[in-house]
Design an enzyme around this catalytic site. Structure first.
Site, mmCIF file in Angstrom:
data_model
loop_
_atom_site.group_PDB
_atom_site.id
_atom_site.type_symbol
_atom_site.label_atom_id
_atom_site.label_comp_id
_atom_site.label_asym_id
_atom_site.label_seq_id
_atom_site.Cartn_x
_atom_site.Cartn_y
_atom_site.Cartn_z
ATOM 1 N N HIS A 81 -0.576 -6.630 -5.368
ATOM 2 C CA HIS A 81 -0.659 -7.729 -4.654
ATOM 3 C C HIS A 81 0.109 -8.978 -5.325
ATOM 4 C CE1 HIS A 81 -2.824 -11.713 -4.260
ATOM 5 N NE2 HIS A 81 -2.256 -11.888 -3.167
ATOM 6 N N HIS B 234 0.938 -1.060 0.188
ATOM 7 C CA HIS B 234 -0.015 -0.016 -0.096
ATOM 8 C C HIS B 234 0.773 1.047 -0.159
ATOM 9 C CE1 HIS B 234 -3.665 -2.273 0.711
ATOM 10 N NE2 HIS B 234 -3.384 -2.866 1.670
ATOM 11 N N GLY C 76 -6.815 -22.010 11.328
ATOM 12 C CA GLY C 76 -6.312 -21.605 12.693
ATOM 13 C C GLY C 76 -5.051 -20.879 12.494
ATOM 14 N N GLY C 77 -4.746 -20.017 11.376
ATOM 15 C CA GLY C 77 -3.619 -19.353 11.087
ATOM 16 C C GLY C 77 -3.484 -18.206 11.996
ATOM 17 N N VAL D 121 2.494 -16.738 -4.401
ATOM 18 C CA VAL D 121 2.617 -18.047 -4.908
ATOM 19 C C VAL D 121 2.935 -18.951 -3.597
ATOM 20 C CG1 VAL D 121 3.959 -17.382 -6.811
ATOM 21 C CG2 VAL D 121 5.053 -17.423 -4.633
ATOM 22 N N ARG D 122 2.162 -20.185 -3.991
ATOM 23 C CA ARG D 122 1.884 -21.105 -2.906
ATOM 24 C C ARG D 122 1.943 -22.520 -3.404
ATOM 25 N NH1 ARG D 122 -2.531 -18.220 -4.372
ATOM 26 N NH2 ARG D 122 -4.271 -19.548 -5.373
#
Length: 304
Positions: free
Chosen positions: A108, A98, A260-261, A111-112
């Protein structure tokens, strides 16, 4: 299908996080990222890095997470029943930038990698990610550049990959209750595993490695431009759309909260200052109206 190398993915993601933070901190020039290492009680942890109140970036968050667990939430298994009863690992780098200056777009990238295992059965895995741009004041040069780099990231991965992942991005970053796009798009892909681990991993790396090439030149061109208080107010109003999308639709946000992160890291994507105004509409013929009428309409930017 070749066997996934989880450690290689993790090493790459940590390196990517470091490279992006170094590049953005250098561009800001005033302050650096703080580092917050955290552990997740039910398995895994992460490394959150945040830059605040810089000369260029009001807030920049670049988060690495690697979470593990013995059971996925119902939302994850409803459409993929084969995941039920499997242990899982999910890791990735997610960032939202931002800027202070409303002439610089918010950006934004993510990668995952996800893998679910069960003794005696083949692992279920996939890659996902992409990057997208959210301008407040439109600039054709910036939009064309952004999509040129997105196309470059796809060039070695099939003739239709850029077109497919660009459209997926336009479709995904759509705010249904507003009937408008969040920004001007970029790339979005998910559930990628068709061509084997090595090729899919290479594509994920290409997307991650092209992010700074896409964003940094835009920052360099716009960071010293003058702006008015009225333009700042419009930026703060439009940031509200970012909040709405991330809290209502974003898959990563929902998955993180449902598993639950760490809430602070998941919600680092939200802007530090935002204004909501009742039923506000731009004056016709203004740059603010042009954002809605031209820039937030999906188009073939490369043809321009």
């Amino acid at each position: 299908m070749d066997n996934p190398d989880v450690n290689a993915v993790k090493d790459y993601l940590l390196s990517l996080q470091n490279n992006i933070c170094d590049g953005l901190a250098s561009e800001d020039g005033k302050t650096d990222f703080i580092t917050d290492e955290w552990n997740r009680e039910s398995g895994g942890g992460g490394l959150t890095r945040v830059l605040t109140n810089g000369a260029v970036f009001e807030q920049a968050g670049v988060n690495f997470s690697h979470v593990t667990g013995g059971q996925l939430p119902a939302s994850a298994t409803a459409h993929r029943p084969e995941l039920e009863g499997r242990e899982f690992e999910a890791m990735g780098v997610s960032l939202v930038i931002h800027p202070q200056n409303p002439n610089i777009p918010t950006s934004h990238a993510n990668v995952r990698f996800f893998i679910a295992t069960k003794q005696g059965e083949a692992p279920v895995w996939w890659f996902g990610g992409g990057f997208d741009l959210t301008p407040y004041y439109g600039n054709k040069q910036d939009c064309i550049h952004w999509h040129q780099i997105a196309e470059k990231a796809c060039v070695n991965f099939g003739n239709d990959s850029h077109e497919k992942y660009k459209k997926w991005c336009d479709d995904y970053f759509y705010i249904k209750h507003r009937n408008e796009q969040r920004g001007i798009g970029g790339l979005f892909f998910d559930d990628l595993n068709e061509d084997g681990f090595d090729d899919c991993f290479a594509f994920m790396r290409s997307v991650g490695d092209h992010y700074l090439d896409a964003y940094r030149p835009i920052v360099q061109r716009r960071k010293n431009m003058a702006y008015t208080q009225a333009q700042r107010e419009f930026q703060l109003y439009r940031r509200g759309r970012y909040v709405e999308f991330n809290l209502v639709y974003d898959r990563g946000t929902l998955f993180g909260l449902q598993t639950g992160g760490r809430t602070e890291s998941i919600l680092m994507s939200l802007p530090p200052v935002v204004h909501f105004k009742y039923d506000w509409k731009p004056e016709p013929g203004t740059p603010e109206a042009e954002l809605y009428d031209f820039y937030l309409q999906p188009k073939d930017w490369l043809a321009l």
